[in-house]
Design an enzyme around this catalytic site. Sequence first.
Site, PDB file in Angstrom:
ATOM      1  N   LEU A  65       0.829  -1.205   0.000  1.00 58.68           N
ATOM      2  CA  LEU A  65       0.000   0.000   0.000  1.00 58.68           C
ATOM      3  C   LEU A  65       0.862   1.254   0.000  1.00 58.68           C
ATOM      4  O   LEU A  65       2.012   1.216   0.433  1.00 58.68           O
ATOM      5  CB  LEU A  65      -0.908  -0.021   1.233  1.00 58.68           C
ATOM      6  CG  LEU A  65      -1.943  -1.159   1.238  1.00 58.68           C
ATOM      7  CD1 LEU A  65      -2.490  -1.409   2.635  1.00 58.68           C
ATOM      8  CD2 LEU A  65      -3.071  -0.868   0.256  1.00 58.68           C
ATOM      9  N   PRO A  66       0.300   2.403  -0.457  1.00 61.66           N
ATOM     10  CA  PRO A  66       1.134   3.593  -0.678  1.00 61.66           C
ATOM     11  C   PRO A  66       1.764   4.221   0.571  1.00 61.66           C
ATOM     12  O   PRO A  66       2.950   4.515   0.558  1.00 61.66           O
ATOM     13  CB  PRO A  66       0.168   4.579  -1.342  1.00 61.66           C
ATOM     14  CG  PRO A  66      -0.940   3.753  -1.894  1.00 61.66           C
ATOM     15  CD  PRO A  66      -1.055   2.560  -1.005  1.00 61.66           C
ATOM     16  N   THR A  96       6.579   0.486   1.845  1.00 63.06           N
ATOM     17  CA  THR A  96       7.571   1.301   2.552  1.00 63.06           C
ATOM     18  C   THR A  96       6.812   2.255   3.445  1.00 63.06           C
ATOM     19  O   THR A  96       6.205   3.214   2.961  1.00 63.06           O
ATOM     20  CB  THR A  96       8.434   2.102   1.555  1.00 63.06           C
ATOM     21  OG1 THR A  96       8.941   1.205   0.571  1.00 63.06           O
ATOM     22  CG2 THR A  96       9.585   2.785   2.264  1.00 63.06           C
ATOM     23  N   LYS A 170      15.190  -0.167   4.578  1.00 60.88           N
ATOM     24  CA  LYS A 170      14.562   0.268   3.324  1.00 60.88           C
ATOM     25  C   LYS A 170      14.663   1.795   3.162  1.00 60.88           C
ATOM     26  O   LYS A 170      14.947   2.298   2.071  1.00 60.88           O
ATOM     27  CB  LYS A 170      13.102  -0.202   3.321  1.00 60.88           C
ATOM     28  CG  LYS A 170      12.250   0.337   2.199  1.00 60.88           C
ATOM     29  CD  LYS A 170      12.687  -0.120   0.832  1.00 60.88           C
ATOM     30  CE  LYS A 170      11.761   0.432  -0.244  1.00 60.88           C
ATOM     31  NZ  LYS A 170      12.365   0.355  -1.572  1.00 60.88           N
ATOM     32  N   LYS A 239       7.615  10.709   0.157  1.00 58.14           N
ATOM     33  CA  LYS A 239       7.226  10.076   1.429  1.00 58.14           C
ATOM     34  C   LYS A 239       8.401   9.303   2.037  1.00 58.14           C
ATOM     35  O   LYS A 239       8.692   9.416   3.223  1.00 58.14           O
ATOM     36  CB  LYS A 239       6.025   9.158   1.165  1.00 58.14           C
ATOM     37  CG  LYS A 239       5.564   8.289   2.301  1.00 58.14           C
ATOM     38  CD  LYS A 239       5.823   6.799   2.171  1.00 58.14           C
ATOM     39  CE  LYS A 239       5.695   6.141   0.850  1.00 58.14           C
ATOM     40  NZ  LYS A 239       6.014   4.740   0.750  1.00 58.14           N
TER      41      LYS A 239
HETATM   42  P1  NAD Z   1       0.626   2.027  -6.350  1.00 59.72           P
HETATM   43  O1  NAD Z   1      -0.032   3.311  -6.041  1.00 59.72           O
HETATM   44  O2  NAD Z   1       0.920   1.661  -7.774  1.00 59.72           O
HETATM   45  O3  NAD Z   1      -0.227   0.808  -5.728  1.00 59.72           O
HETATM   46  C1  NAD Z   1      -0.916   0.904  -4.512  1.00 59.72           C
HETATM   47  C2  NAD Z   1      -2.230   0.142  -4.658  1.00 59.72           C
HETATM   48  O4  NAD Z   1      -2.918   0.228  -3.399  1.00 59.72           O
HETATM   49  C3  NAD Z   1      -3.176   0.733  -5.718  1.00 59.72           C
HETATM   50  O5  NAD Z   1      -3.662  -0.302  -6.560  1.00 59.72           O
HETATM   51  C4  NAD Z   1      -4.306   1.374  -4.903  1.00 59.72           C
HETATM   52  O6  NAD Z   1      -5.574   1.308  -5.547  1.00 59.72           O
HETATM   53  C5  NAD Z   1      -4.294   0.498  -3.661  1.00 59.72           C
HETATM   54  N1  NAD Z   1      -4.863   1.173  -2.486  1.00 59.72           N
HETATM   55  C6  NAD Z   1      -4.675   2.445  -2.068  1.00 59.72           C
HETATM   56  N2  NAD Z   1      -5.370   2.656  -0.933  1.00 59.72           N
HETATM   57  C7  NAD Z   1      -6.001   1.491  -0.628  1.00 59.72           C
HETATM   58  C8  NAD Z   1      -6.856   1.084   0.431  1.00 59.72           C
HETATM   59  N3  NAD Z   1      -7.212   1.916   1.416  1.00 59.72           N
HETATM   60  N4  NAD Z   1      -7.313  -0.187   0.425  1.00 59.72           N
HETATM   61  C9  NAD Z   1      -6.970  -1.044  -0.583  1.00 59.72           C
HETATM   62  N5  NAD Z   1      -6.167  -0.715  -1.614  1.00 59.72           N
HETATM   63  C10 NAD Z   1      -5.689   0.549  -1.619  1.00 59.72           C
HETATM   64  O7  NAD Z   1       1.981   2.025  -5.482  1.00 59.72           O
HETATM   65  P2  NAD Z   1       3.277   1.094  -5.680  1.00 59.72           P
HETATM   66  O8  NAD Z   1       4.276   1.814  -6.520  1.00 59.72           O
HETATM   67  O9  NAD Z   1       2.840  -0.289  -6.028  1.00 59.72           O
HETATM   68  O10 NAD Z   1       3.858   1.120  -4.182  1.00 59.72           O
HETATM   69  C11 NAD Z   1       3.302   0.356  -3.137  1.00 59.72           C
HETATM   70  C12 NAD Z   1       4.272   0.409  -1.963  1.00 59.72           C
HETATM   71  O11 NAD Z   1       5.529  -0.178  -2.365  1.00 59.72           O
HETATM   72  C13 NAD Z   1       4.596   1.837  -1.495  1.00 59.72           C
HETATM   73  O12 NAD Z   1       4.728   1.861  -0.098  1.00 59.72           O
HETATM   74  C14 NAD Z   1       5.924   2.145  -2.191  1.00 59.72           C
HETATM   75  O13 NAD Z   1       6.674   3.116  -1.486  1.00 59.72           O
HETATM   76  C15 NAD Z   1       6.572   0.777  -2.182  1.00 59.72           C
HETATM   77  N6  NAD Z   1       7.565   0.532  -3.247  1.00 59.72           N
HETATM   78  C16 NAD Z   1       7.355   0.957  -4.537  1.00 59.72           C
HETATM   79  C17 NAD Z   1       8.323   0.690  -5.513  1.00 59.72           C
HETATM   80  C18 NAD Z   1       8.152   1.120  -6.955  1.00 59.72           C
HETATM   81  O14 NAD Z   1       9.136   1.117  -7.702  1.00 59.72           O
HETATM   82  N7  NAD Z   1       6.932   1.439  -7.414  1.00 59.72           N
HETATM   83  C19 NAD Z   1       9.475  -0.016  -5.176  1.00 59.72           C
HETATM   84  C20 NAD Z   1       9.643  -0.457  -3.867  1.00 59.72           C
HETATM   85  C21 NAD Z   1       8.684  -0.169  -2.916  1.00 59.72           C
END
Ligand code: NAD
Length: 295
Positions: A65-66, A96, A170, A239
């Site tokens: 989740l974000p 994260t 991380k 963030k």
């Molecule tokens: P993203 O926004 O693509 O995906 C998040 C998903 O969560 C979305 O599908 C959204 O609809 C869903 N969501 C949001 N609020 C919600 C809720 N209340 N209930 C259910 N679903 C909900 O983000 P991402 O890039 O996949 O990142 C996710 C996590 O991983 C973050 O914490 C980010 O910092 C971490 N991360 C991202 C990357 C990257 O390269 N994208 C790499 C490592 C870590």
Amino acid sequence: MALLGFIGVGRMGGPMASRLLDAGHQLCIYDLSAEATRPFAARGATIAGSPAEVASQAEIVLVSLPTPDIVRTVALGGNDGVINGTKVRLMVDLSTTGPGVATEVASRLMPRIGWVDAPVSGGVTGARAGTLAVMVSCPKKTFDEVEPVLKTFGKIFFTGEKPGLAQSAKLANNLLAATALVATSEAMAMGVKAGLDPKVLLDIINASSGRNSATQDKFPRAILPRTFDFGFATGLSYKDVRLCVEEAEAMGVPMVVGSAVREMLAITRARFGADSDFTHIAKLLEEWAGIEFRG
Ligand code: NAD
């Protein structure tokens, strides 16, 4: 194989959940976005109506989740949180979110539900290929139980039992990744303004002592081709660096460079929006320097 719960199938969670299906797991999925869950319904996963519903079907619930606030709400919120599920024994946070929320949520879920920090690094490409670095903190006995599942995502690093410890690892990594992107954008802007071809300058740096994750990956893949689609949102990078600087401050560790990088991300977010790809940091430098990074 056991049915697993998965909440948040976005850029990272989507490919990770997909790998679990490939490995033969059944999944119960929840995401606010119907578009995100659709491909999983087509592959036979159960789509739940709330986090609690997922946690009433699966003993192990993974979340990607974000933000920390969203993780807290999904875990503990109202009648719909994971905490209200009847079957769940373990909640695994792949997001994260920083050590603060991990410590708080872990203590609220205990003793009925165990907490596992498992933030990942390696981007969308690593999530698809199963080559992520997976940083884990949780009780050793719990680790033995979740290790086979987490192995599906990549290489595992067990950091210790303290809740949030893996989150600190991380944050340290992501501070460096963002710093590399900011500093590389500045160095490249200077060189291109001086008259160097961006591709030539990048090749020189990649054969020299300045090479880093931005020169080797982000610039050649998403900035020089001008796609700006690396797959990580500016708002999420901001963030991460904000959490890192706050964490350091709380422990009395000064972060001069970290604070500057956080402000660069704040400016990029104000200029291009939280949903813009974080490679827009380079666009900011293009605007300020009056140049273009064109391969
Ligand atoms: P993203 O926004 O693509 O995906 C998040 C998903 O969560 C979305 O599908 C959204 O609809 C869903 N969501 C949001 N609020 C919600 C809720 N209340 N209930 C259910 N679903 C909900 O983000 P991402 O890039 O996949 O990142 C996710 C996590 O991983 C973050 O914490 C980010 O910092 C971490 N991360 C991202 C990357 C990257 O390269 N994208 C790499 C490592 C870590």
